[in-house]
Design a protein around this motif. Sequence first.
Motif, PDB file in Angstrom:
ATOM      1  N   PHE A   1      26.355   5.070 -41.328  1.00  0.00           N
ATOM      2  CA  PHE A   1      27.020   3.908 -41.907  1.00  0.00           C
ATOM      3  C   PHE A   1      26.377   3.634 -43.260  1.00  0.00           C
ATOM      4  N   LEU A   2      27.191   3.678 -44.287  1.00  0.00           N
ATOM      5  CA  LEU A   2      26.697   3.428 -45.637  1.00  0.00           C
ATOM      6  C   LEU A   2      27.214   2.052 -46.059  1.00  0.00           C
ATOM      7  N   PHE A   3      26.298   1.107 -46.095  1.00  0.00           N
ATOM      8  CA  PHE A   3      26.687  -0.293 -46.325  1.00  0.00           C
ATOM      9  C   PHE A   3      26.689  -0.662 -47.795  1.00  0.00           C
ATOM     10  N   SER A   4      27.610  -1.545 -48.134  1.00  0.00           N
ATOM     11  CA  SER A   4      27.534  -2.270 -49.404  1.00  0.00           C
ATOM     12  C   SER A   4      27.397  -3.744 -49.051  1.00  0.00           C
ATOM     13  N   ASN A   5      26.614  -4.458 -49.831  1.00  0.00           N
ATOM     14  CA  ASN A   5      26.407  -5.892 -49.613  1.00  0.00           C
ATOM     15  C   ASN A   5      25.926  -6.192 -48.198  1.00  0.00           C
ATOM     16  N   TYR A   6      24.987  -5.396 -47.725  1.00  0.00           N
ATOM     17  CA  TYR A   6      24.409  -5.580 -46.392  1.00  0.00           C
ATOM     18  C   TYR A   6      23.761  -6.959 -46.314  1.00  0.00           C
ATOM     19  N   ILE A   7      24.104  -7.713 -45.275  1.00  0.00           N
ATOM     20  CA  ILE A   7      23.632  -9.101 -45.171  1.00  0.00           C
ATOM     21  C   ILE A   7      22.357  -9.159 -44.336  1.00  0.00           C
ATOM     22  N   ILE A   8      21.333  -9.734 -44.925  1.00  0.00           N
ATOM     23  CA  ILE A   8      20.057  -9.878 -44.222  1.00  0.00           C
ATOM     24  C   ILE A   8      19.297 -11.046 -44.854  1.00  0.00           C
ATOM     25  N   GLY A   9      18.379 -11.642 -44.101  1.00  0.00           N
ATOM     26  CA  GLY A   9      17.582 -12.757 -44.624  1.00  0.00           C
ATOM     27  C   GLY A   9      16.615 -12.271 -45.688  1.00  0.00           C
ATOM     28  N   GLN A  10      16.582 -13.004 -46.808  1.00  0.00           N
ATOM     29  CA  GLN A  10      15.692 -12.612 -47.907  1.00  0.00           C
ATOM     30  C   GLN A  10      14.734 -13.747 -48.226  1.00  0.00           C
ATOM     31  N   PHE A  11      13.519 -13.381 -48.594  1.00  0.00           N
ATOM     32  CA  PHE A  11      12.492 -14.377 -48.889  1.00  0.00           C
ATOM     33  C   PHE A  11      12.947 -15.332 -49.971  1.00  0.00           C
ATOM     34  N   GLU A  12      12.673 -16.603 -49.757  1.00  0.00           N
ATOM     35  CA  GLU A  12      12.938 -17.598 -50.782  1.00  0.00           C
ATOM     36  C   GLU A  12      11.669 -18.437 -50.894  1.00  0.00           C
ATOM     37  N   ARG A  13      10.791 -17.991 -51.760  1.00  0.00           N
ATOM     38  CA  ARG A  13       9.460 -18.606 -51.801  1.00  0.00           C
ATOM     39  C   ARG A  13       9.474 -19.998 -52.414  1.00  0.00           C
ATOM     40  N   ARG A  14      10.569 -20.358 -53.073  1.00  0.00           N
ATOM     41  CA  ARG A  14      10.621 -21.695 -53.672  1.00  0.00           C
ATOM     42  C   ARG A  14      10.873 -22.771 -52.623  1.00  0.00           C
ATOM     43  N   LEU A  15      11.278 -22.370 -51.430  1.00  0.00           N
ATOM     44  CA  LEU A  15      11.601 -23.366 -50.411  1.00  0.00           C
ATOM     45  C   LEU A  15      10.454 -23.479 -49.417  1.00  0.00           C
ATOM     46  N   SER A  16      10.318 -24.678 -48.862  1.00  0.00           N
ATOM     47  CA  SER A  16       9.232 -24.871 -47.911  1.00  0.00           C
ATOM     48  C   SER A  16       9.795 -24.913 -46.495  1.00  0.00           C
ATOM     49  N   ALA A  17       9.059 -24.287 -45.593  1.00  0.00           N
ATOM     50  CA  ALA A  17       9.512 -24.167 -44.212  1.00  0.00           C
ATOM     51  C   ALA A  17       9.537 -25.525 -43.549  1.00  0.00           C
ATOM     52  N   MET A  18      10.520 -25.733 -42.703  1.00  0.00           N
ATOM     53  CA  MET A  18      10.638 -26.990 -41.991  1.00  0.00           C
ATOM     54  C   MET A  18       9.858 -26.942 -40.694  1.00  0.00           C
ATOM     55  N   THR A  19      10.020 -25.835 -39.946  1.00  0.00           N
ATOM     56  CA  THR A  19       9.391 -25.725 -38.642  1.00  0.00           C
ATOM     57  C   THR A  19       7.874 -25.642 -38.789  1.00  0.00           C
ATOM     58  N   VAL A  20       7.182 -26.435 -37.976  1.00  0.00           N
ATOM     59  CA  VAL A  20       5.729 -26.408 -38.019  1.00  0.00           C
ATOM     60  C   VAL A  20       5.261 -25.018 -37.590  1.00  0.00           C
ATOM     61  N   GLY A  21       4.424 -24.399 -38.390  1.00  0.00           N
ATOM     62  CA  GLY A  21       3.904 -23.080 -38.052  1.00  0.00           C
ATOM     63  C   GLY A  21       4.722 -21.934 -38.602  1.00  0.00           C
ATOM     64  N   ALA A  22       5.867 -22.235 -39.239  1.00  0.00           N
ATOM     65  CA  ALA A  22       6.689 -21.158 -39.792  1.00  0.00           C
ATOM     66  C   ALA A  22       6.031 -20.598 -41.044  1.00  0.00           C
ATOM     67  N   GLU A  23       6.330 -19.303 -41.304  1.00  0.00           N
ATOM     68  CA  GLU A  23       5.718 -18.623 -42.445  1.00  0.00           C
ATOM     69  C   GLU A  23       6.360 -19.045 -43.759  1.00  0.00           C
ATOM     70  N   GLY A  24       7.631 -19.352 -43.708  1.00  0.00           N
ATOM     71  CA  GLY A  24       8.337 -19.675 -44.936  1.00  0.00           C
ATOM     72  C   GLY A  24       9.825 -19.736 -44.668  1.00  0.00           C
ATOM     73  N   VAL A  25      10.592 -19.639 -45.726  1.00  0.00           N
ATOM     74  CA  VAL A  25      12.044 -19.752 -45.601  1.00  0.00           C
ATOM     75  C   VAL A  25      12.695 -18.465 -46.088  1.00  0.00           C
ATOM     76  N   LYS A  26      13.707 -18.026 -45.358  1.00  0.00           N
ATOM     77  CA  LYS A  26      14.545 -16.938 -45.829  1.00  0.00           C
ATOM     78  C   LYS A  26      15.972 -17.463 -45.958  1.00  0.00           C
ATOM     79  N   VAL A  27      16.638 -16.999 -46.967  1.00  0.00           N
ATOM     80  CA  VAL A  27      18.046 -17.325 -47.169  1.00  0.00           C
ATOM     81  C   VAL A  27      18.813 -16.018 -47.063  1.00  0.00           C
ATOM     82  N   TYR A  28      19.922 -16.039 -46.336  1.00  0.00           N
ATOM     83  CA  TYR A  28      20.702 -14.812 -46.195  1.00  0.00           C
ATOM     84  C   TYR A  28      21.217 -14.367 -47.562  1.00  0.00           C
ATOM     85  N   GLY A  29      21.152 -13.082 -47.785  1.00  0.00           N
ATOM     86  CA  GLY A  29      21.611 -12.531 -49.055  1.00  0.00           C
ATOM     87  C   GLY A  29      22.234 -11.165 -48.823  1.00  0.00           C
TER      88      GLY A  29
END
Lengths: 658, 315
Positions: A487-515
């Motif tokens: 399978f050769l994908f274009s625009n494969y959807i996966i969570g990507q790091f978004e270091r400008r955002l702060s995690a909500m869940t206590v203990g979470a590493e950070g935030v990812k936004v799907y891209g």
Amino acid sequence: MILSILLLSTLGYSPSDSVASPARSIDEVVVVSARAEGAQRSPKGITASIDEHLSVFRNVNLVRRGAYAWEPVVNNMATERVSTTIDGMKIFYACTDKMDPVTSYVESANLQSISLNSGLNGNPQSTGNIGGSVDLKLRKAGFGNGFNAGASKGFETNGNVQVYEADAAWSGERFYVNGGLSYRRADNYKEGGGRVVDFSQFRKVNAFSNTGLRLSNGGVLEHTLIYDRASDVGYPALNMDVSKAEAVITSLSYRHTFSDSWLEAWDTKGYYNHITHIMDDTKRPDVEIHMDMPGKSSTAGLYSLLTASTDVHQLQLNYDLYYNRLFADMTMYPGGAAPMYMVTWPDVGTLNTGAALTDVVTLGRGQSLRLSAKVAQQWQKLNDEEGYHALRVFFPGMKDSYYQTTGRVAAQYAWESSKVRLTAGAGWGSRAPTVTEAYGYYLNNTFDQYDYIGNPRLKNESATEVNASVRWQPGGGLTLTADANAFLFSNYIIGQFERRLSAMTVGAEGVKVYGNLSHATIINTSVEADWQLSRSLRWHGRLTWASGRDDENDPLPLISPVAYRTGIDFSAGRWTAQVLVEGNGTQTHFGEKYGETRTDAYTVAGLNGQYHIPLKTSSLTLRAGVENLFDKRYTSYSDWRDIPQKGRNVYASLVWTL
Amino acid sequence: MKKEFVFVLLAFLTLGLVSCNSNDDAKGIVIDGIDLSDDVDCCSAEEALQVYKFLQTVKIVPELSTVVDNKYNVFAYTRTGTFHKGYNDIYFVATKRSSGNYVRNFEIKNVTPLMYMVKMNMSHSTPVSPVFDQFDDSRPALRHGWISFLMNTSDAGYWNLSYDVDVLGTSDKVSNVSIDVNALPEGQDWLKNFKLGDDTYFLSLVNADKFATGTNEISVYVSRKNNPITIPYGLADKTFTIEIDPRMPDMGNHTSPGNTTLTRQDDGSYKGVINLTMTGLWRIHLTVKDADGNVVAGGDDLKDGYSSLYWDVTL
Ligand SMILES: [Cu+2]
């Protein structure tokens, strides 16, 4: 490639016409049948869970978050890229944490068979099926089979699993009704070595009924109903459990059969299903902030399928329409302070309509061509104001409604001679982002410990698929098969790091936004051997290898390492027995970038047997076996957060059939 | 069939016209105690109706009502009919006792809240809007101003309020009316102060009660303590910028993206954008800078790494 698993009922009645016709089935996996010798099967028979039945498929893996509700992964693609339908009915899970793949809302006893179309060559009702489409075919009594009944009881030592099932059918020439009840429960299971895996218990009750009426004009009216309720379900890989996961699944259909015409049948079905999913963390120790996280999903839809056949063509023309509403929210209760509330799925209404065409063309001289195509349009509206305004914080330009067009087209050529069968296929297809991918809000993923935020600006993902297989039967009872797809994908959807955002869940590493990744590749290969050594002895073995790479050629997460499975089947008279060895190689290419950790190799062995006792008017089938014979402690790559698999498990079941 | 259709269409059109009429013209509407007709001393019937409608959304503060020269009633309103610590919007109307009609030309002046501190045997005032002026163009008969109370009424002290009123040339005085200022509930703290040299400045958060999940405008007044302190505190003459960092202390102090610094507007208020991603307690940490960009208040790093100067808002 179409595969199907037959869950031959405990009832004696013949399979209904919902079973995929063998002409279209390239491979058929029989799970529960005393009669189908030499076929692969789930050794537990009808008392096996849906998940255990699914694991029989060669290109299905299961993501385990506990002992219940495993998530099917087809061709190394999970829920987002797989269509799951129940008798062609769309149904969507209601848990933002994927605790409830829709296969968890049915029971083995509900089903006649499970059919799996690999890749883009999907069944007519499927949309978004890049990896494949699963259709769970309901078990209808059909007409003219008289009275049947059955009951079974299963037992497993590890986790004290108890399965009870009873069903009955009355089947006349003009009217049939069949129905049944199931109850399944388990306590915490023990991993290899004997340590208890806390929060791995579950309870599940299920009831179903199917009714058919043949009208005077020859048309058939059918009604189906499933009620399924799981409670007290533990998820050792997650931070929460489930107090209730409940589904009502119902349909009414009309089937017109044409006689003396190249038209075969015209099926029209209206359906509705509703899922309520309530999570619960009150039983967990050391919960920092107690949370309520309910979700609900309801879907109403219809499809109309016209089938026709000539000497050359087998045509299916399908129109389908569905409307789904998905809502989930979360309330957190910090001790003493004000509760915190957010909408995690903003009551998304999805209206989807599509038209599909499939054709199996017989070209002569052992050649055939399978063609399929579908175009679908989708409208989405965010009905919850609060959730919409919250998402706008992250996407100020977003709208509250979206429109997408998706489609797929696939072709597969097959050539068959007495000893060789060759297939080659290609396809292209696209899918719209899921509600989680587009509008999910602070969904904590325990796999990588990130909070995920959906992205309404996502582009549709698309993939080009190529596949080929060869089967060689040189004689002497030997069958060798090799199979590959890419399978050769274009625009494969996966969570990507978004270091400008702060995690909500206590203990979470950070935030990812799907891209969208510009491209990605998933390849699946397998080789199989099957050797009927004598009438009573058969050896079979299978080796699979897969690869998943992102746009930077780094490994994608949750791609199976080398896996193998081999066994010897023995059958004599009323006896069958099997020795099975299976395992995975070390996961050397793991998605480190995506928070995945290496999983070590393992090998486990099992034994099972079956004894069939015909009685005067009924029969008994006794099954027994051992899984993980040497009580090995292991986890597979698809065990969420590396929760260990079951240790040694002895099971037995008794099935009575009238 | 066709005839029927035309008939139904006509019926709908007529209905539409009738409903339009009633919206466009407030004449003839009878509301208890108020005659909504054009009045030279007030405004058009429509403007009067707008005032009336607005007053349905607020509640009267009975202790501040007064009668001027036996001819006019003056009423004060707040959102709840009471006062609370921090910023309060206050609205005034004057009506003719004879007809109930609103009066357009009246003035509210010298609004002076005073808190008597029992132990210290002294009184102080609090930040008050510089003027009580016309609320907006569509409602010329409505006056609006605000008071930001430093403290709530308690054993430590109590509040009195005085103001002057002039209705169509007739004056009156409301003197030292006792008012109750309620404390805000737990998790709400909308007024903070800081010292700069010899001056004390007060930061009054205006619209905290209107915050909702999502993107919000945030509005603030900066007032300076007066000398003597018994005179209401006016707006600061210095210009600042106020940087905001909203955090949820109950959930690992996570923040939200896209918040903007509050800057001074032409009307004397400070405005910016605050994004609140969920309900619950938000602690809005502040860094106040002077016109040259020097930090003059807040912006310090406490143990947990956030400014010690903050408002609390619970959604
Ligand atoms: Cu859940």
